[in-house]
Scaffold this active site. Sequence first.
Site, PDB file in Angstrom:
ATOM      1  N   CYS A 170      41.000 -25.443   2.711  1.00 11.02           N
ATOM      2  CA  CYS A 170      39.869 -25.267   3.631  1.00 11.02           C
ATOM      3  C   CYS A 170      38.844 -24.291   3.078  1.00 11.02           C
ATOM      4  CB  CYS A 170      40.354 -24.788   4.990  1.00 11.02           C
ATOM      5  SG  CYS A 170      41.353 -26.017   5.807  1.00 11.02           S
ATOM      6  N   HIS A 171      39.304 -23.105   2.708  1.00 10.31           N
ATOM      7  CA  HIS A 171      38.354 -22.102   2.248  1.00 10.31           C
ATOM      8  C   HIS A 171      38.811 -21.441   0.955  1.00 10.31           C
ATOM      9  CE1 HIS A 171      38.035 -22.535   6.668  1.00 10.31           C
ATOM     10  NE2 HIS A 171      36.787 -22.710   6.354  1.00 10.31           N
ATOM     11  N   GLY A 172      39.764 -22.086   0.251  1.00  8.92           N
ATOM     12  CA  GLY A 172      40.110 -21.658  -1.101  1.00  8.92           C
ATOM     13  C   GLY A 172      40.920 -20.380  -1.226  1.00  8.92           C
TER      14      GLY A 172
ATOM     15  N   TYR B 281      28.470 -22.510   9.747  1.00 10.08           N
ATOM     16  CA  TYR B 281      29.703 -22.600   8.973  1.00 10.08           C
ATOM     17  C   TYR B 281      29.474 -22.073   7.559  1.00 10.08           C
ATOM     18  CZ  TYR B 281      34.194 -24.759   7.675  1.00 10.08           C
ATOM     19  OH  TYR B 281      35.476 -24.998   7.273  1.00 10.08           O
TER      20      TYR B 281
ATOM     21  N   PRO C  89      39.629 -15.848   0.771  1.00  7.20           N
ATOM     22  CA  PRO C  89      39.219 -15.083   1.962  1.00  7.20           C
ATOM     23  C   PRO C  89      40.347 -14.655   2.892  1.00  7.20           C
ATOM     24  CG  PRO C  89      38.746 -17.412   2.272  1.00  7.20           C
ATOM     25  CD  PRO C  89      39.300 -17.272   0.880  1.00  7.20           C
TER      26      PRO C  89
END
Lengths: 186, 422
Positions: free
Chosen positions: A150-152, B295, A165
């Site tokens: 999703c956000h690495g 986002y 993150p």
Amino acid sequence: MADAATATAPAQAQGSEPPRRDFLKLVTAAMGGVAVGAFAWPFIASMNPSASVLALASTEVDLAPIAEGQAITVMWRGKPVFVRHRTPEDIAAARDVNLAQLPDPQPDSARVQKPEWLVMIGVCTHLGCVPLGQRPTDQKGDFGGWFCPCHGSHYDTSGRIRRGPAPRNLEIPEYTFLTETSIRIG
Amino acid sequence: MVGLHKSEFKNPVVRWIDQRLPIPSLLQKEYAQFPTPKNFNYFWNFGALAMVNLVIMIVTGVFLAMHYTPHTAHAFDSVERIMRDVNYGWLIRYIHMNGASMFFIVVYIHIFRGLYYGSYKAPRELLWMLGVVILLLLMATAFMGYVLPWGQMSFWGATVITNLFSAIPIVGPDIVVWLWGGFSVDNPTLNRFFSLHYLLPFVIVGVVFLHIVALHVTGSNNPLGIEPKGPQDTIPFHPYYTIKDTFGLCIYLIVFAFFVFFAPNYMGHPDNYIPANPLVTPAHIVPEWYFLPFYAILRAVPDKLGGVLLMFGSILILFVLPWLDTSPVRSMRFRPLARPFFWMFAISCVVLGYCGAMPAEGIWVTISRVGTAYYFMYFLVILPLLGKLERPLKLPESISAPVLRGGGPVPAAAAAKPMEKA
């Protein structure tokens, strides 16, 4: 009647101290506030997990069929739990780390009860996605553990956050070994 | 007789009602005679369009709720049943689904109209702030509505967005459990989202009412950003703007119908036609297009709490915009220096939206950071400074002046009329 009322009103305003009326107003408003708060409480509390949700709190897992290097995912409290049978290389990689470099420093030994069994909640601590890395074909990230698409966020073979993150390591649920090859989560 | 309203209506039935409940008089005053600046362009259609859109969403939503089942085991199938079995279910659902996107298109244009023509400046600060409240409610409603079909994007979108609250120090995780009613997004979550998704539109109706009351106190802004100086600068709302809004409505409905009938899934995400699976996260989670800029801001910040704060801050900053923009000139037409910065701001929003749809790695993170920096710079640095540094162009004497050569002087009789607001 009307005369008496109009006669006493100005007298009261002049004679008695005004704070008495103010005090009554304050107390009434405060009691009203407490009452609204007390009435709101059951409604707010009703949104917390119900007894039936809390009752589904534990799951038993048989570890015998999981070969070395394999991993399985079980459901516990509606969340995936990762159970990984780690290889000696995995364990060595997890222990051979300078803790000072980790975003959330935690030694591998504090994250496992038996070094070959890593049990943790498979929910990324960033925003709750399920990281990849359970299947042999999955992307495992740069540290050989898990990778959240999703956000690495990259997790190592101990499930610790290494890059990305996510603020914390993958969470370890409460679990106990019932026998050598079975555990109860929760 | 004491207390009866003095009605000017001739029709005895209307008159009888109007004397006792003067709604006909109110409508006559606020929607027929209502003096409106005579120089509106088509950007002034979008408030009325948003209102029509709200009505469309409530009507289609009420009918969808008759066929929908808010349970994790049945939600996805009940939506498919609406699409295949319910008479005209496909039409009602596609109107509702595309109506959400149309709503944001209309509302975003409405907001940028306000930003360009300075509609948020005194005396319309509260009017603007009520608009920001409507935007927030609209976002919450749209988000919860997107969860209801219980597809993969529904489930994982709900997971990611509710987890934003876990960034709050100390109480965050407890708040998330409270929002979910369990230890993950599950049936209790779906149930409450359905309840709130049904409730919030009516809250929006309430705030829209306040928005309109506030509008009718200050009167509308206009493309010149100067107040009407008298009756020669205004026209009655009916029939002049009712007809202009109706024309705009026809164009809007054509665009709306195009999406509903020819590209109903264009603005959606195909993964939401896969039933929700709590064990598999889709490789690439994206929110609906209207949330993409926010986002991108969330993902531009490497810190979890920081990202969440900036994302919410990007909307909350609009509340204080009337005090951040220090220039007394409303319309960008007369602000030569501010105008290019405004267009760069508009571009930064589009670029952020594009970055929000791309994976959060490599060049996209860098671009998102630049876009985020400019977004906040515009409000916190550029607008406050420009008010002091910029030399605006000369404002026209009145709304009529640029049209009637020589700038129509105020007729004495009209100027004496007390009903006109300054």
